[in-house]
Each structure stands twice: as C-alpha cells, then as structure tokens.
Write a protein that holds these residues in place. Structure first.
Motif, PDB file in Angstrom:
ATOM      1  N   ALA A   1       0.838  -1.202   0.000  1.00 31.06           N
ATOM      2  CA  ALA A   1       0.000   0.000   0.000  1.00 31.06           C
ATOM      3  C   ALA A   1       0.872   1.251   0.000  1.00 31.06           C
ATOM      4  N   LEU A   2       1.885   1.256   0.846  1.00 31.05           N
ATOM      5  CA  LEU A   2       2.790   2.414   0.887  1.00 31.05           C
ATOM      6  C   LEU A   2       3.437   2.631  -0.485  1.00 31.05           C
ATOM      7  N   ASP A   3       3.900   1.548  -1.091  1.00 28.04           N
ATOM      8  CA  ASP A   3       4.533   1.668  -2.413  1.00 28.04           C
ATOM      9  C   ASP A   3       3.548   2.219  -3.438  1.00 28.04           C
ATOM     10  N   ALA A   4       2.248   1.918  -3.231  1.00 30.26           N
ATOM     11  CA  ALA A   4       1.223   2.395  -4.168  1.00 30.26           C
ATOM     12  C   ALA A   4       0.674   3.770  -3.776  1.00 30.26           C
ATOM     13  N   GLY A   5       1.147   4.319  -2.647  1.00 28.34           N
ATOM     14  CA  GLY A   5       0.711   5.661  -2.254  1.00 28.34           C
ATOM     15  C   GLY A   5      -0.456   5.696  -1.286  1.00 28.34           C
ATOM     16  N   PHE A   6      -0.577   4.667  -0.423  1.00 31.37           N
ATOM     17  CA  PHE A   6      -1.645   4.632   0.584  1.00 31.37           C
ATOM     18  C   PHE A   6      -1.055   4.280   1.948  1.00 31.37           C
ATOM     19  N   VAL A   7      -1.434   5.040   2.977  1.00 28.57           N
ATOM     20  CA  VAL A   7      -1.033   4.702   4.340  1.00 28.57           C
ATOM     21  C   VAL A   7      -2.152   3.876   4.972  1.00 28.57           C
ATOM     22  N   VAL A   8      -1.840   2.616   5.330  1.00 29.60           N
ATOM     23  CA  VAL A   8      -2.789   1.756   6.036  1.00 29.60           C
ATOM     24  C   VAL A   8      -2.051   1.132   7.212  1.00 29.60           C
ATOM     25  N   ASN A   9      -2.714   0.288   7.992  1.00 33.12           N
ATOM     26  CA  ASN A   9      -2.092  -0.287   9.172  1.00 33.12           C
ATOM     27  C   ASN A   9      -2.397  -1.773   9.265  1.00 33.12           C
ATOM     28  N   ALA A  10      -1.326  -2.571   9.435  1.00 32.48           N
ATOM     29  CA  ALA A  10      -1.505  -4.011   9.661  1.00 32.48           C
ATOM     30  C   ALA A  10      -1.841  -4.203  11.128  1.00 32.48           C
ATOM     31  N   VAL A  11      -3.129  -4.226  11.453  1.00 30.63           N
ATOM     32  CA  VAL A  11      -3.571  -4.248  12.850  1.00 30.63           C
ATOM     33  C   VAL A  11      -3.475  -5.656  13.435  1.00 30.63           C
ATOM     34  N   ALA A  12      -3.505  -6.665  12.575  1.00 27.48           N
ATOM     35  CA  ALA A  12      -3.366  -8.068  12.977  1.00 27.48           C
ATOM     36  C   ALA A  12      -2.613  -8.759  11.847  1.00 27.48           C
ATOM     37  N   PRO A  13      -2.081  -9.956  12.095  1.00 30.83           N
ATOM     38  CA  PRO A  13      -1.350 -10.644  11.013  1.00 30.83           C
ATOM     39  C   PRO A  13      -2.192 -10.805   9.743  1.00 30.83           C
ATOM     40  N   ASP A  14      -3.529 -10.883   9.904  1.00 27.62           N
ATOM     41  CA  ASP A  14      -4.393 -11.112   8.745  1.00 27.62           C
ATOM     42  C   ASP A  14      -5.465 -10.027   8.587  1.00 27.62           C
ATOM     43  N   ALA A  15      -5.200  -8.816   9.104  1.00 30.41           N
ATOM     44  CA  ALA A  15      -6.197  -7.746   8.961  1.00 30.41           C
ATOM     45  C   ALA A  15      -5.538  -6.384   8.820  1.00 30.41           C
ATOM     46  N   ILE A  16      -6.121  -5.568   7.939  1.00 29.43           N
ATOM     47  CA  ILE A  16      -5.661  -4.201   7.694  1.00 29.43           C
ATOM     48  C   ILE A  16      -6.683  -3.245   8.302  1.00 29.43           C
ATOM     49  N   ARG A  17      -6.200  -2.295   9.115  1.00 32.79           N
ATOM     50  CA  ARG A  17      -7.113  -1.295   9.683  1.00 32.79           C
ATOM     51  C   ARG A  17      -7.107  -0.032   8.835  1.00 32.79           C
ATOM     52  N   LEU A  18      -8.326   0.480   8.589  1.00 31.71           N
ATOM     53  CA  LEU A  18      -8.501   1.758   7.911  1.00 31.71           C
ATOM     54  C   LEU A  18      -9.184   2.717   8.884  1.00 31.71           C
ATOM     55  N   ALA A  19      -8.544   3.849   9.158  1.00 28.62           N
ATOM     56  CA  ALA A  19      -9.130   4.859  10.049  1.00 28.62           C
ATOM     57  C   ALA A  19      -8.793   6.240   9.486  1.00 28.62           C
ATOM     58  N   PRO A  20      -9.291   6.518   8.277  1.00 29.26           N
ATOM     59  CA  PRO A  20      -8.909   7.752   7.573  1.00 29.26           C
ATOM     60  C   PRO A  20      -9.513   8.996   8.229  1.00 29.26           C
ATOM     61  N   PRO A  21      -9.062  10.177   7.831  1.00 28.11           N
ATOM     62  CA  PRO A  21      -9.692  11.401   8.332  1.00 28.11           C
ATOM     63  C   PRO A  21     -11.187  11.383   8.019  1.00 28.11           C
ATOM     64  N   LEU A  22     -11.980  12.016   8.874  1.00 28.37           N
ATOM     65  CA  LEU A  22     -13.434  12.030   8.668  1.00 28.37           C
ATOM     66  C   LEU A  22     -13.827  12.897   7.475  1.00 28.37           C
ATOM     67  N   ILE A  23     -12.865  13.616   6.910  1.00 25.75           N
ATOM     68  CA  ILE A  23     -13.115  14.459   5.730  1.00 25.75           C
ATOM     69  C   ILE A  23     -12.900  13.684   4.438  1.00 25.75           C
ATOM     70  N   LEU A  24     -12.549  12.408   4.524  1.00 26.13           N
ATOM     71  CA  LEU A  24     -12.302  11.623   3.304  1.00 26.13           C
ATOM     72  C   LEU A  24     -13.493  11.735   2.354  1.00 26.13           C
ATOM     73  N   THR A  25     -13.213  11.901   1.063  1.00 27.01           N
ATOM     74  CA  THR A  25     -14.307  11.982   0.092  1.00 27.01           C
ATOM     75  C   THR A  25     -14.597  10.601  -0.498  1.00 27.01           C
ATOM     76  N   ALA A  26     -15.772  10.474  -1.121  1.00 32.91           N
ATOM     77  CA  ALA A  26     -16.145   9.202  -1.747  1.00 32.91           C
ATOM     78  C   ALA A  26     -15.152   8.844  -2.860  1.00 32.91           C
TER      79      ALA A  26
END
Ligand SMILES: *Cc1c(COP(=O)(O)O)cnc(C)c1O
Length: 406
Positions: free
Chosen positions: A355-380
């Motif tokens: 994701a980082l290489d593709a230009g997205f900041v995400v979080n590996a919250v568990a070995p098999d899960a990615i957490r998304l908690a973007p700003p509340l201003i995120l657009t569709a």
C-alpha cells in the motif's frame, strides 16, 4: 528508543487527506495517525484556533480555569448526553484518560454487595487500553503486559463477548470468593484487536449487571469516540450500545484533531464525585491550547456534517472493497470510518507495505487484517481510490513452489 521499530517513511507535510514524504511522494492517509487526525492535515480552522489560543493564553495550570477549558467540558457533556451533575477530567492522552477511570474505579470500593468491598475490575480479552501501568493492567495482551509485571492487581480478563462469563463474574459465588466488582472496562468496538464489535445485546446486559452491583460501566472510546464510527460516541448507536448510559467514557485520539488531548467523562453525580479534591491531577491536562484544539475539532465535525460523511464514505469504502472480490480479501468489518479489511492469508504486513509503495497509508492491525481509520473528511472519490488498491493488490503465496530453491 527502538520501541516502535524502524519508521516506514519520513513524512514532512500534509494537506487534507494526503501526506508527503521527504522524497516528495504523496500518500492518501487511510490511518490518520491512528484514528487521530479527524479533520485531516493542516485544517485551517484548527490551525487558526490553536494559533490564536497560544497567542492569547497558552498554559496556566489547573489552579486556574479558562473559558476554553470550560467550553470544551460543557460541549463534551452535551454531545455525550451526560445527565446533570456530570463532570470531565482532561488529560493529554488516551492512557491517561483510562488511568483516571482506573482511579475512579478504585474509589468505588465501599458499599459492595452485602456491605462488602468492591476489589475486582473486569476487562475483556482482546481489549487495549493503553501502556501506562493501570491501563496496561486492563489491557489483555500478554506480550504488552508480561515484561512489566507486577501490574496493579485485581483485574480479571473475561472472554470477549461472552455473556455467560460476565454472569459468572458478577455471580454471588464469585463475589463471595473473589470480592465485589468496582468496574467493567471495555471498548464498544475493539480497535487494536482488529475492529471487533461486541455481540448485540452485550452492552445492555453489562449495564444491567454493573448497575445491580454498583460497579462502574467504563466505555473506552479513545479510538471509537469523536465521530470515528459515524456518531459522536459509538455507544450512542442503538446497534452498538443498546441504549445504555455508561458511568464513564474515555476519549482522546480524535478529540484534538492531532493536538494531544484526552478526557474521562463521568456521567452523573455518583461517578463524577468519586475522585475527591487532591486525589488526581495533571500539569498539562486541559490546557487552553488543547481545549481550543478540541473545540475547533468538534465544531468542524458538526459544521461540515462529518458524522454523516463518516457513515456515507465508510459505506463506500466497505462496499467497493468487498465488491471488487479480490481473493485476498475475506470481507470488511467495522463502522463509519473505523474499518478492518479481513484477509484470507496472514499477509497484512506485506499488504501494508504494498500500500505504501502504491501511495496509501494503512495499518496491519493483525497478522491477517488491515485497519482503515482515515480522516473524517475523506471523500467518496478518495475512498474509491483506496478500494481500487484493495481490488488489485496481490501478495505472492509463500507456500507456492519457489524456483530459486529448487
Ligand atoms: C489508543 C488507545 C488507548 C491509548 O491511548 P494513547 O493516547 O496511545 O495513550 C486507550 N484505549 C484505546 C481503546 C485506544 O485505542
């Protein structure tokens, strides 16, 4: 110190939902500093409020009141729907908000069932409540706790979402054998455990048991509070809270929009008067700059309809990621803009790095899960950009035959 491991990038600038690294590469920030930057980066209203307050009165100690601090306390009580007699204790972080709740629980000792004392605190397996010693005692994960034992005692961890275990913990037999319960501390949605929701009805059941025992129901909304799940507090959603009124709610992460500020909100006079004069304190907590940041953040969330935006854009993220049908993705869970992408293999670290290489900041919250908690201003549209990454991402199967080794 190396407590966080090697940093993944050096970030130098942010604007809206984007951040830039030292090499000038842009990233869509789908983590928001771990559910913190509710308004994104460099929000003009937040910047102006903090700057103006620092230029007017930056810090005074808690021997004095400031209009900003009082206004933030009143705003929080109003948004939380807290009854008459409720009070707020301000902190600089989530763990300190939990420490305040922990100390309130310790003061809820006398008047237990049958005139006995309340000496036990209950928390849930999978729960995360912070890294200071009291909050750590409530946190279940052995790897976080064990290097620091002995921790403050009297905490029991119950299996997640198990109402029978909850019944046992409050039963007359348990109380006779182990003592009364002073507090039950839990997250309405477990964040660090991978965005796991309690089963329907669990919180209402917990409320009945705690009320009957005189125990505090402490909801740790450090991660879920301040609009993150599409309402001011997660417990306010009927599907989550079942209409409960808690005794204490802790908040922090999103409250200051990136400025460190937290709070323990005590509902009603009984909870609000457990900590007496001189029994707790903080030098920085609730300083006018932090309070101004909190007020500005809450003000923009309301003015710009960001609760509704969190629900709407969260739905877009969830449905578009699921609709893409990537065999690596098992599903998306969570509420509003606190989501976890469940993977079919334990390759979250590889996915986060791709994701980082593709230009997205995400979080590996568990070995098999990615957490998304973007700003509340995120657009569709930004959510669709993120969904396209999840539609396309691949990770080589390590168990597949590898030519290099043959
Ligand atoms: C992050 C978090 C904390 C700790 O907050 P800090 O600001 O890191 O001390 C406590 N409880 C929950 C639910 C959290 O997500």
């Amino acid at each position: 110190m190396d407590t966080f491991g090697p940093p993944q990038r050096v970030l130098v600038r942010g604007e809206g939902a984007y951040v830039w690294d030292a090499d000038g590469r842009r990233y869509l920030d789908l983590l928001a500093g771990i559910a913190v930057n509710a308004l994104g980066h460099g929000h003009p209203t937040l910047t102006a409020a903090v700057s103006a307050q620092l230029g007017t009165l930056g810090h005074v100690s808690n021997f004095f009141a400031t209009p900003t601090q009082i206004a933030l306390a009143e705003r929080l009580l109003q948004l939380a729907g807290a009854p008459e007699g409720s009070r707020v204790f301000f902190t600089n972080s989530g763990t300190e908000a939990v420490e305040a709740a922990f100390k309130m629980a310790r003061r809820n000792r006398s008047g237990g069932p049958g005139g006995g004392t309340r000496t036990r605190m209950l928390a849930l397996e999978g729960g995360f409540h912070g890294r200071s010693m009291g909050a750590l005692a409530l946190t279940a994960k052995a790897a976080y706790r064990e290097p620091f034992e002995p921790l403050p005692g009297g905490v029991e961890h119950l299996p997640f979402g198990d109402t029978a275990a909850l019944d046992e913990a409050f039963s007359a037999a348990a109380v006779a054998e182990r003592g009364g319960v002073s507090a039950l501390v839990l997250e309405p949605l477990q964040g660090e455990a991978g965005v796991r929701a309690l089963p329907a009805g669990y919180l209402a059941h917990a409320r009945r048991l705690t009320a009957a025992a005189g125990a505090l129901l402490v909801l740790d909304e450090v991660q879920t509070g301040v609009g993150r799940t599409g309402s001011w507090f997660a417990f306010q959603q009927p599907e989550v809270g079942g209409g409960v009124v808690p005794d204490v709610v802790t908040v922090a992460k999103g409250l200051g929009g990136g400025f460190p500020v937290g709070a323990a909100i005590a509902f009603g006079e009984r909870a609000a008067t457990l900590l007496g004069r001189g029994q707790h304190g903080t030098t920085f907590g609730g300083n006018p700059v932090a309070a101004a940041a909190g007020l500005a953040t809450l003000g923009v969330i309301e003015r710009d309809g960001l609760l509704e935006n969190a629900r709407r854009v969260g739905d877009v993220l969830r449905t578009e990621i699921e609709a893409a049908g990537n065999p690596l993705v098992d599903g998306v869970r969570g509420r509003g803009l606190l989501l976890a992408v469940q993977l079919t293999r334990p390759v979250a670290t590889e996915v986060a790095s791709a994701a980082l290489d593709a230009g997205f900041v995400v979080n590996a919250v568990a070995p098999d899960a990615i957490r998304l908690a973007p700003p509340l201003i995120l657009t569709a549209d930004q959510a669709r950009d993120a969904a396209r990454f999840f539609a396309d991402v691949t990770v080589p199967d390590a168990s597949a035959p590898d030519d290099r080794e043959s």
